[in-house]
Design a protein around this motif. Sequence first.
Motif, PDB file in Angstrom:
ATOM      1  N   UNK A  62      -0.465  11.879  -5.044  1.00  0.00           N
ATOM      2  CA  UNK A  62      -1.586  11.877  -6.390  1.00  0.00           C
ATOM      3  C   UNK A  62      -2.483  12.303  -5.587  1.00  0.00           C
ATOM      4  N   UNK A  63      -2.934  12.398  -4.788  1.00  0.00           N
ATOM      5  CA  UNK A  63      -4.265  13.692  -4.863  1.00  0.00           C
ATOM      6  C   UNK A  63      -3.755  14.533  -5.434  1.00  0.00           C
ATOM      7  N   UNK A  91      -4.340  18.537 -12.109  1.00  0.00           N
ATOM      8  CA  UNK A  91      -5.073  18.442 -13.459  1.00  0.00           C
ATOM      9  C   UNK A  91      -6.372  19.488 -14.117  1.00  0.00           C
ATOM     10  N   UNK A  92      -6.564  19.679 -12.741  1.00  0.00           N
ATOM     11  CA  UNK A  92      -7.878  20.036 -13.292  1.00  0.00           C
ATOM     12  C   UNK A  92      -7.473  22.633 -13.307  1.00  0.00           C
ATOM     13  N   UNK A 152       0.738  -1.417   0.293  1.00  0.00           N
ATOM     14  CA  UNK A 152       0.008  -0.074  -0.805  1.00  0.00           C
ATOM     15  C   UNK A 152       1.354   1.296  -0.547  1.00  0.00           C
ATOM     16  N   UNK A 153       0.106   1.995  -0.278  1.00  0.00           N
ATOM     17  CA  UNK A 153       0.933   3.814  -0.418  1.00  0.00           C
ATOM     18  C   UNK A 153       1.146   4.435   0.339  1.00  0.00           C
ATOM     19  N   UNK A 193      -0.194   9.428  -0.921  1.00  0.00           N
ATOM     20  CA  UNK A 193      -0.946   9.061  -0.601  1.00  0.00           C
ATOM     21  C   UNK A 193      -1.188  10.797  -1.453  1.00  0.00           C
ATOM     22  N   UNK A 222       1.683   8.228   3.340  1.00  0.00           N
ATOM     23  CA  UNK A 222       0.673   8.869   3.327  1.00  0.00           C
ATOM     24  C   UNK A 222       1.113   9.870   2.623  1.00  0.00           C
ATOM     25  N   UNK A 245      -4.200  15.061  -8.995  1.00  0.00           N
ATOM     26  CA  UNK A 245      -5.254  15.133  -9.498  1.00  0.00           C
ATOM     27  C   UNK A 245      -6.186  16.366  -9.314  1.00  0.00           C
ATOM     28  N   UNK A 246      -5.366  17.371  -9.035  1.00  0.00           N
ATOM     29  CA  UNK A 246      -6.560  18.298  -8.177  1.00  0.00           C
ATOM     30  C   UNK A 246      -4.927  18.870  -9.384  1.00  0.00           C
TER      31      UNK A 246
END
Lengths: 59, 696
Positions: free
Chosen positions: A11-12, A18-19, A2-3, A8, A5, A15-16
């Motif tokens: 990654x979050x 890209x907006x 698992x990733x 994680x 902290x 994602x943000x």
Amino acid sequence: MSDTESERQLKLHNILKELDEEERDLLSKVIKAEQQKLHMKQPRNINEDLWKVLVETIR
Amino acid sequence: MIFEQMTLCDFRQFAGKQTIHFAVDGRKNVTVIHGFNGSGKTALLNAFTWVLYNDFSPDFEASDRLENESAFSALQPGERLRTSVEVVFRDSERKYTAERFIEVEKDENGTRRVVTPTSVSLLYVDESGEQVEAKGPHNPDETLQRMLPKRLCPFFFFNGERIERLASAQAYQEIAAGVRTLLDIELFDRAVSHLEGELSRRLRQEIESHTGDEGRRLLGERAKIDEQLDDKVKEQEQHERNVAALEEERDSIDAKLDTMSGLALLLTQRKEAEKREIEIKTGIRGRRQDLAREISRNGYLWLVPDVLDSARAVLDSARERGKLPSMFRLQFIEDLLESKRCICGADLAAGSNGYKQVESLKSQTYSDELQDAVNRTSGAIGILKRRIEESQTDVDRLQILRDELRTKKTEIEEELSELSNKIGDREHGEDPVKLENRRRKIESEIVNLREVRIPKAKSEATDLREKLQQLDRDIRNVERADAQGQLAQRRLAAVENVTRALSRIRQLRHAELRDDLSHQLEDVWGRIAIKDYAARLDNEFRLQLTKQIDGEAMPVRGASTGEKQVLSLAFVGALGAKARDTYEKAKNSATSIFRGGLYPLVIDSAFGNLEVEYRREVARWMPTLAPQVIIMVSESQWRQEVEQELLSRIGSEWVMRLETTKNRSRSISLRNREYSYVMASDDGAERTTFVEVEID
């Protein structure tokens, strides 16, 4: 495996990233609007709340 | 939500007005309430669920009569009785008082009549220290639900003797719903559903009315496909529900067969064979994945050996003709011409014979890049040819392994069929015949659903989703939209991007929760369990015990009630701990998307019928997982090992003294003092009174 902290968070963050700014604003307002009515099984007028948020954010 | 105190007023066994204080200290966070059977432990648990949710646990009888019987009997005709539960608690740094009450009247005939139906009030202490009514967009019930949603009630207010229910196959939807709500997945699911649903529909309609025939055509097509997708998703969900129901029925048939004499050996053989069948199927799946991986990595090379051979022939021929490799590097010739001197010392004046001879050598050289490419290609041809051979050998080997497993699968299926015939043989009586016939049908239907119908529905849904995405792109790009239409197109694009981002965040959160909850579960279970089982939460949040068989984790069938209780308690603890962890992180970050929360554990009969070893371990870890633990125990549940483990964590301790109409009395010894536990009532009325235990 698992990733961690920090993986994680990264990654979050990606994602943000890209907006564009308007879309990030919209995402955060959508989350707030949903949080307000999360306790309701059938959230009354949530679509109207989201519409207002959209119209106010993307002009 | 951390409870500070509760006041009961003529609520069930609790006559008059009585207040109990709970432990709120971080280290001494456990409140223990001792009560004899019938003293009101379950009533106290239900006092929590009533005041917060106006709801009761299934084992709480006569929930329409909440008033104390003696107090009602003492009423004169026309008099009223107010029954209430008031709880003081802290939530998000604010102190609240919630009170729920009901008022009944005794009419002239002595009949009970509700004069004020159940009502709730909610107050909080503001900055000036004044208690004010919690006003705002939500009524008290809604505000309470926002703090601790009702659907989470079974995880935080429960009876320890019935908690094993969470480990049953049917409870996974309840668990998944709880995890989704408690740890913010629900929020993302809803946001995605609302954005994809009504909001996008409205935007598409706007685009349609501003883009003419083309927009209308695309929208019509989209609506049709959307409907088909909806049907397909429902079909798949129904298949999955059917599988769960069939598995449950099969397990109940197995349990019945287990009790029948003469079948023990055959049933044991079948269980063994079924285990082997699962292993073989897992093996086949594994080899299939290995094959797919190998073909995806090297499969393209299988198609190009002729190209490699031609390339090698071209290079060999060039070498034979002396074209390769070149004797000179281009840069070397150019350097000689520029320096006007050959390496033999001859003068190379421009236009001289020597100059011309050296210059003519340029035509026999190639660029450095071409030279490098030739060298690389020569080396790569050999490597690629070897990779083709290795890949073909690997694929042959994997196919042989897969085929061997397939043969074994056929053999085991025949063995299972034979065993089924023997179990269902008439010599064992009529019941096994019927049960076994039904079991065969169930097995066949499960295989059909799992291996044919569910994958088919999934694949069709994927195709429809792809079509929808393409149509959405087309709708966004319809030309000839006026200004209003263009704005709607831009908004739709933004909504789609945000929806995608929310879905991805949801996936991240889902994976994080599954991993963290599973690790926490494994950790707690590993410390407690006697048997060599592992506890895990699968992708769909199914709570499972597994056992290692030949390196594979196989589900344990037939775990004991005690094991299931411990597994469920470990899960509830893991859930609360993760919510607390998220809450702490959110408190320290202004931009956190996830909120989490502090949730107490209120448990009736906390240690149920657990074995000594389990009790000790459960008592040890329980206070570490939740910020507040309130447990109600009978004397038999409060045994030495539990007391030893919890003693240093108890911040508040109470006895529910039961006054009975019978001439009975007994005491309970706590912290070297005797407390009256059961006593004869001096006025002929049954009641329970809270007595605080002195903590040194």
